[in-house]
Design a protein around this motif. Structure first.
Motif, PDB file in Angstrom:
ATOM      1  N   GLU A  84       0.828  -1.206   0.000  1.00  0.00           N
ATOM      2  CA  GLU A  84       0.000   0.000   0.000  1.00  0.00           C
ATOM      3  C   GLU A  84       0.863   1.256   0.000  1.00  0.00           C
ATOM      4  O   GLU A  84       0.336   2.368  -0.065  1.00  0.00           O
ATOM      5  CB  GLU A  84      -0.901   0.009   1.237  1.00  0.00           C
ATOM      6  N   GLU A  85       2.161   1.088   0.102  1.00  0.00           N
ATOM      7  CA  GLU A  85       3.059   2.233   0.211  1.00  0.00           C
ATOM      8  C   GLU A  85       3.441   2.771  -1.158  1.00  0.00           C
ATOM      9  O   GLU A  85       3.548   2.020  -2.132  1.00  0.00           O
ATOM     10  CB  GLU A  85       4.313   1.852   0.998  1.00  0.00           C
ATOM     11  N   PHE A 166      -1.358 -11.530  13.866  1.00  0.00           N
ATOM     12  CA  PHE A 166      -2.614 -11.521  13.118  1.00  0.00           C
ATOM     13  C   PHE A 166      -2.647 -12.639  12.088  1.00  0.00           C
ATOM     14  O   PHE A 166      -3.664 -13.325  11.931  1.00  0.00           O
ATOM     15  CB  PHE A 166      -2.810 -10.166  12.433  1.00  0.00           C
ATOM     16  N   ALA A 167      -1.544 -12.827  11.369  1.00  0.00           N
ATOM     17  CA  ALA A 167      -1.506 -13.862  10.346  1.00  0.00           C
ATOM     18  C   ALA A 167      -1.674 -15.250  10.959  1.00  0.00           C
ATOM     19  O   ALA A 167      -2.425 -16.087  10.439  1.00  0.00           O
ATOM     20  CB  ALA A 167      -0.192 -13.783   9.572  1.00  0.00           C
ATOM     21  N   THR A 168      -0.999 -15.484  12.091  1.00  0.00           N
ATOM     22  CA  THR A 168      -1.089 -16.787  12.751  1.00  0.00           C
ATOM     23  C   THR A 168      -2.496 -17.046  13.275  1.00  0.00           C
ATOM     24  O   THR A 168      -3.037 -18.157  13.148  1.00  0.00           O
ATOM     25  CB  THR A 168      -0.085 -16.869  13.914  1.00  0.00           C
ATOM     26  N   THR A 169      -3.119 -16.014  13.855  1.00  0.00           N
ATOM     27  CA  THR A 169      -4.476 -16.165  14.394  1.00  0.00           C
ATOM     28  C   THR A 169      -5.472 -16.519  13.292  1.00  0.00           C
ATOM     29  O   THR A 169      -6.313 -17.422  13.449  1.00  0.00           O
ATOM     30  CB  THR A 169      -4.911 -14.874  15.107  1.00  0.00           C
ATOM     31  N   VAL A 181      -8.592  -8.703   3.228  1.00  0.00           N
ATOM     32  CA  VAL A 181      -9.455  -8.568   4.396  1.00  0.00           C
ATOM     33  C   VAL A 181      -8.615  -8.465   5.667  1.00  0.00           C
ATOM     34  O   VAL A 181      -8.912  -7.670   6.566  1.00  0.00           O
ATOM     35  CB  VAL A 181     -10.426  -9.769   4.508  1.00  0.00           C
ATOM     36  N   LEU A 182      -7.545  -9.250   5.726  1.00  0.00           N
ATOM     37  CA  LEU A 182      -6.674  -9.257   6.911  1.00  0.00           C
ATOM     38  C   LEU A 182      -6.030  -7.892   7.149  1.00  0.00           C
ATOM     39  O   LEU A 182      -6.010  -7.399   8.277  1.00  0.00           O
ATOM     40  CB  LEU A 182      -5.593 -10.323   6.746  1.00  0.00           C
ATOM     41  N   ARG A 183      -5.537  -7.262   6.103  1.00  0.00           N
ATOM     42  CA  ARG A 183      -4.778  -6.018   6.264  1.00  0.00           C
ATOM     43  C   ARG A 183      -5.587  -4.911   6.948  1.00  0.00           C
ATOM     44  O   ARG A 183      -5.133  -4.355   7.956  1.00  0.00           O
ATOM     45  CB  ARG A 183      -4.247  -5.551   4.907  1.00  0.00           C
ATOM     46  N   PRO A 184      -6.773  -4.545   6.455  1.00  0.00           N
ATOM     47  CA  PRO A 184      -7.525  -3.467   7.123  1.00  0.00           C
ATOM     48  C   PRO A 184      -7.960  -3.828   8.535  1.00  0.00           C
ATOM     49  O   PRO A 184      -8.029  -2.955   9.407  1.00  0.00           O
ATOM     50  CB  PRO A 184      -8.725  -3.231   6.206  1.00  0.00           C
ATOM     51  N   LEU A 185      -8.284  -5.119   8.799  1.00  0.00           N
ATOM     52  CA  LEU A 185      -8.659  -5.521  10.150  1.00  0.00           C
ATOM     53  C   LEU A 185      -7.496  -5.317  11.110  1.00  0.00           C
ATOM     54  O   LEU A 185      -7.660  -4.751  12.202  1.00  0.00           O
ATOM     55  CB  LEU A 185      -9.099  -6.992  10.161  1.00  0.00           C
TER      56      LEU A 185
END
Length: 205
Positions: A84-85, A166-169, A181-185
């Motif tokens: 996103e950068e 977050f990725a592991t969860t 979906v993961l990134r904004p959460l």
């Protein structure tokens, strides 16, 4: 060399001096003929611009060494990988203007090591417009650039740990969740927690 000197607006003696000091790379040779190109001219113009901004030749030589030993833009940015950068292309003199008085060989080497900066020909590329803007603001508020880098190392370590969490969860409980979906959460949780942490910290002062 005479043609290069004329194009740069300096003398052949100056070009030879810069070459002996390692400020410009050696020419390409074909037999007894030495060929200089646009890369050499750009470096000479950068040297002139940095001298006008108060840098010494010794300091510029150190910067050139750090610059030439830096990783290139493809290696640092991982071209083709999602991000996103927004990278920012800078000339060395533009970088010096952003961080007036703070662009030393040591700081440049640290920025290259951390991957904040990459080299692309005679230009530099900063990996993130947002990080560049924040770094400039912090330096203008009086924070030394070396301290910004030190804090950046710690922030990166914590950010890597959070990303792993977050990725592991999600992999454990919702493996089909796509990255978009993961990134904004993850960002929303971190932003809210950091905001509340700042509230708690400010109440103590």
């Amino acid at each position: 060399m005479k043609e290069l000197a004329d194009a740069a607006g300096i003398t052949v003696r100056t070009v030879r001096f810069y070459r002996e000091r390692g400020l410009i790379p050696p020419p390409r040779r074909e037999g007894r003929i030495a060929w200089y190109d646009s890369h050499h001219l750009a470096r000479l113009r950068t040297i002139a611009a940095l001298l006008e901004r108060g840098h010494t030749l010794n300091g510029i030589a150190d910067l050139a060494t750090a610059f030439d030993s830096g990783r290139d833009v493809g290696e640092v940015l991982g071209l083709g990988e999602p991000t996103e950068e927004t990278p920012v292309r800078l000339t060395p003199e533009e970088l010096a203007d952003h961080f007036e008085g703070e662009v030393t060989a040591e700081n440049l080497a640290t920025a290259l090591e951390l991957g904040y900066l990459a080299t692309d020909g005679d230009d530099l590329v900063h990996i993130s417009r947002r990080l560049l803007d924040v770094s400039v603001r912090l330096v203008r508020e009086g924070v030394p650039l070396s301290a910004v880098f030190e804090a950046g190392r710690e922030v990166r370590a914590h950010a890597d740990a959070l990303a792993e969490l977050f990725a592991t969860t999600l992999q454990a409980h919702a493996p089909e969740t796509p990255p978009e979906v993961l990134r904004p959460l993850a960002k929303s949780v971190v932003d809210a927690e950091l905001s509340m942490a700042m509230d708690r910290r400010l109440r103590k002062t």
